[in-house]
Design a protein around this motif. Structure first.
Motif, mmCIF file in Angstrom:
data_model
loop_
_atom_site.group_PDB
_atom_site.id
_atom_site.type_symbol
_atom_site.label_atom_id
_atom_site.label_comp_id
_atom_site.label_asym_id
_atom_site.label_seq_id
_atom_site.Cartn_x
_atom_site.Cartn_y
_atom_site.Cartn_z
ATOM 1 N N LEU A 7 0.068 13.064 -0.160
ATOM 2 C CA LEU A 7 0.040 11.681 -0.790
ATOM 3 C C LEU A 7 -0.203 10.662 0.306
ATOM 4 C CD1 LEU A 7 2.739 11.823 -3.921
ATOM 5 C CD2 LEU A 7 0.289 11.765 -3.822
ATOM 6 N N TYR A 8 0.907 10.814 1.373
ATOM 7 C CA TYR A 8 0.689 9.984 2.620
ATOM 8 C C TYR A 8 -0.803 9.952 2.966
ATOM 9 C CZ TYR A 8 5.670 10.382 2.732
ATOM 10 O OH TYR A 8 6.961 10.550 2.454
ATOM 11 N N THR A 9 -1.385 11.042 3.329
ATOM 12 C CA THR A 9 -2.753 11.057 3.715
ATOM 13 C C THR A 9 -3.755 10.618 2.661
ATOM 14 O OG1 THR A 9 -2.241 13.121 5.046
ATOM 15 C CG2 THR A 9 -4.633 12.666 4.712
ATOM 16 N N ILE A 10 -3.575 10.999 1.631
ATOM 17 C CA ILE A 10 -4.456 10.520 0.501
ATOM 18 C C ILE A 10 -4.669 9.109 0.219
ATOM 19 C CG2 ILE A 10 -5.225 10.471 -2.022
ATOM 20 C CD1 ILE A 10 -4.264 13.297 -2.209
ATOM 21 N N TYR A 11 -3.346 8.154 0.326
ATOM 22 C CA TYR A 11 -3.283 6.950 0.092
ATOM 23 C C TYR A 11 -3.151 6.114 1.168
ATOM 24 C CZ TYR A 11 -3.464 8.418 -4.787
ATOM 25 O OH TYR A 11 -3.778 9.164 -5.992
ATOM 26 N N ASP A 12 -3.436 6.771 2.409
ATOM 27 C CA ASP A 12 -3.156 6.283 3.496
ATOM 28 C C ASP A 12 -1.806 5.448 3.886
ATOM 29 O OD1 ASP A 12 -4.368 5.448 6.276
ATOM 30 O OD2 ASP A 12 -4.735 3.422 5.601
ATOM 31 N N VAL A 13 -0.613 6.004 3.560
ATOM 32 C CA VAL A 13 0.283 5.569 3.760
ATOM 33 C C VAL A 13 1.056 6.122 5.353
ATOM 34 C CG1 VAL A 13 3.001 5.696 3.035
ATOM 35 C CG2 VAL A 13 1.116 5.755 1.176
ATOM 36 N N GLN A 14 0.885 5.007 6.162
ATOM 37 C CA GLN A 14 1.316 5.257 7.713
ATOM 38 C C GLN A 14 2.623 4.804 8.242
ATOM 39 O OE1 GLN A 14 -2.240 4.263 9.857
ATOM 40 N NE2 GLN A 14 -3.466 5.373 8.699
ATOM 41 N N LYS A 15 3.115 3.638 7.706
ATOM 42 C CA LYS A 15 4.087 3.118 8.306
ATOM 43 C C LYS A 15 5.176 3.968 7.966
ATOM 44 C CE LYS A 15 2.229 -1.610 8.501
ATOM 45 N NZ LYS A 15 2.179 -2.747 7.982
ATOM 46 N N PRO A 16 6.608 3.979 8.607
ATOM 47 C CA PRO A 16 7.648 4.939 8.435
ATOM 48 C C PRO A 16 8.344 4.099 7.023
ATOM 49 C CG PRO A 16 7.560 4.591 10.475
ATOM 50 C CD PRO A 16 6.408 3.828 10.012
ATOM 51 N N LYS A 17 8.389 2.746 6.879
ATOM 52 C CA LYS A 17 9.042 2.238 5.784
ATOM 53 C C LYS A 17 8.238 2.448 4.355
ATOM 54 C CE LYS A 17 11.640 -0.833 3.707
ATOM 55 N NZ LYS A 17 12.921 -0.518 3.369
ATOM 56 N N GLU A 18 6.902 2.505 4.635
ATOM 57 C CA GLU A 18 6.221 2.739 3.175
ATOM 58 C C GLU A 18 6.631 4.263 2.819
ATOM 59 O OE1 GLU A 18 2.272 2.014 4.748
ATOM 60 O OE2 GLU A 18 2.340 -0.115 4.453
ATOM 61 N N LYS A 19 6.308 5.143 3.714
ATOM 62 C CA LYS A 19 6.554 6.252 3.593
ATOM 63 C C LYS A 19 8.158 6.670 2.854
ATOM 64 C CE LYS A 19 3.791 8.801 7.121
ATOM 65 N NZ LYS A 19 3.658 9.396 8.239
ATOM 66 N N GLU A 20 9.060 6.006 3.388
ATOM 67 C CA GLU A 20 10.496 5.961 2.984
ATOM 68 C C GLU A 20 10.489 5.406 1.364
ATOM 69 O OE1 GLU A 20 14.520 3.782 3.754
ATOM 70 O OE2 GLU A 20 13.319 4.447 5.715
ATOM 71 N N VAL A 21 9.852 4.486 1.272
ATOM 72 C CA VAL A 21 9.877 3.642 -0.068
ATOM 73 C C VAL A 21 9.190 4.695 -0.861
ATOM 74 C CG1 VAL A 21 9.044 1.732 -1.632
ATOM 75 C CG2 VAL A 21 10.140 1.579 0.917
ATOM 76 N N LEU A 22 7.943 5.177 -0.598
ATOM 77 C CA LEU A 22 7.461 5.937 -1.744
ATOM 78 C C LEU A 22 8.044 7.261 -1.901
ATOM 79 C CD1 LEU A 22 4.835 6.935 -3.263
ATOM 80 C CD2 LEU A 22 3.953 7.942 -0.918
ATOM 81 N N LYS A 23 8.844 8.104 -0.955
ATOM 82 C CA LYS A 23 9.601 9.067 -1.114
ATOM 83 C C LYS A 23 10.769 8.818 -2.157
ATOM 84 C CE LYS A 23 12.192 12.546 1.206
ATOM 85 N NZ LYS A 23 12.852 13.079 2.443
ATOM 86 N N ASP A 24 11.402 7.599 -1.969
ATOM 87 C CA ASP A 24 12.545 7.200 -2.763
ATOM 88 C C ASP A 24 12.259 7.250 -4.138
ATOM 89 O OD1 ASP A 24 15.329 6.436 -3.207
ATOM 90 O OD2 ASP A 24 14.386 4.533 -3.357
ATOM 91 N N LEU A 25 11.048 6.332 -4.273
ATOM 92 C CA LEU A 25 10.431 6.148 -5.689
ATOM 93 C C LEU A 25 10.059 7.491 -6.390
ATOM 94 C CD1 LEU A 25 8.362 3.124 -5.294
ATOM 95 C CD2 LEU A 25 10.363 3.172 -6.351
ATOM 96 N N LEU A 26 9.500 8.167 -5.662
ATOM 97 C CA LEU A 26 8.998 9.662 -6.536
ATOM 98 C C LEU A 26 10.018 10.618 -6.780
ATOM 99 C CD1 LEU A 26 5.534 9.889 -4.823
ATOM 100 C CD2 LEU A 26 6.075 9.207 -7.126
ATOM 101 N N THR A 27 10.939 10.512 -5.692
ATOM 102 C CA THR A 27 11.938 11.795 -5.764
ATOM 103 C C THR A 27 13.229 11.380 -6.488
ATOM 104 O OG1 THR A 27 12.783 11.012 -3.590
ATOM 105 C CG2 THR A 27 11.154 12.985 -3.747
ATOM 106 N N ASN A 28 13.648 9.810 -6.450
ATOM 107 C CA ASN A 28 14.905 9.384 -6.936
ATOM 108 C C ASN A 28 14.850 8.578 -8.270
ATOM 109 O OD1 ASN A 28 16.163 10.906 -4.924
ATOM 110 N ND2 ASN A 28 15.976 8.959 -3.640
#
Length: 92
Positions: A7-28
């Motif tokens: 998902l990070y690659t497909i949607y061009d999520v590169q910043k650590p903060k963006e990755k953290e937010v995306l992971k939190d939303l999808l998993t929690n």
């Protein structure tokens, strides 16, 4: 299962903060019934999708910005509801 790296690659999520937010939303915060919620929300906007497309988008099998944004919106709403519940419980 969600492949976050894909998902990070497909949607061009590169910043650590963006990755953290995306992971939190999808998993929690994404509810189990998210597929029906996404389908209903998109149907109100005259966009027809099926449950397989929604699941494939969440898992990173296919890319669809409209579906993915709707998934994230629903997860954000549930995160806010969860925060409100915690605030209400702490207020007692």
């Amino acid at each position: 299962m969600t492949n976050l790296n894909k998902l990070y690659t497909i949607y061009d999520v590169q910043k650590p903060k963006e990755k953290e937010v995306l992971k939190d939303l999808l998993t929690n915060h994404l509810p189990k019934e998210y597929t029906a919620m996404v389908i209903n929300r998109l149907r109100h906007n005259d966009v027809q999708v099926d449950s397989q497309s929604v699941r494939n988008t969440k898992c990173g099998i296919s890319k669809n910005l409209v579906i993915f944004n709707t998934i994230i919106e629903i997860a954000q709403e549930y995160k806010q509801l969860s925060k409100k519940l915690k605030d209400n419980l702490n207020a007692v």
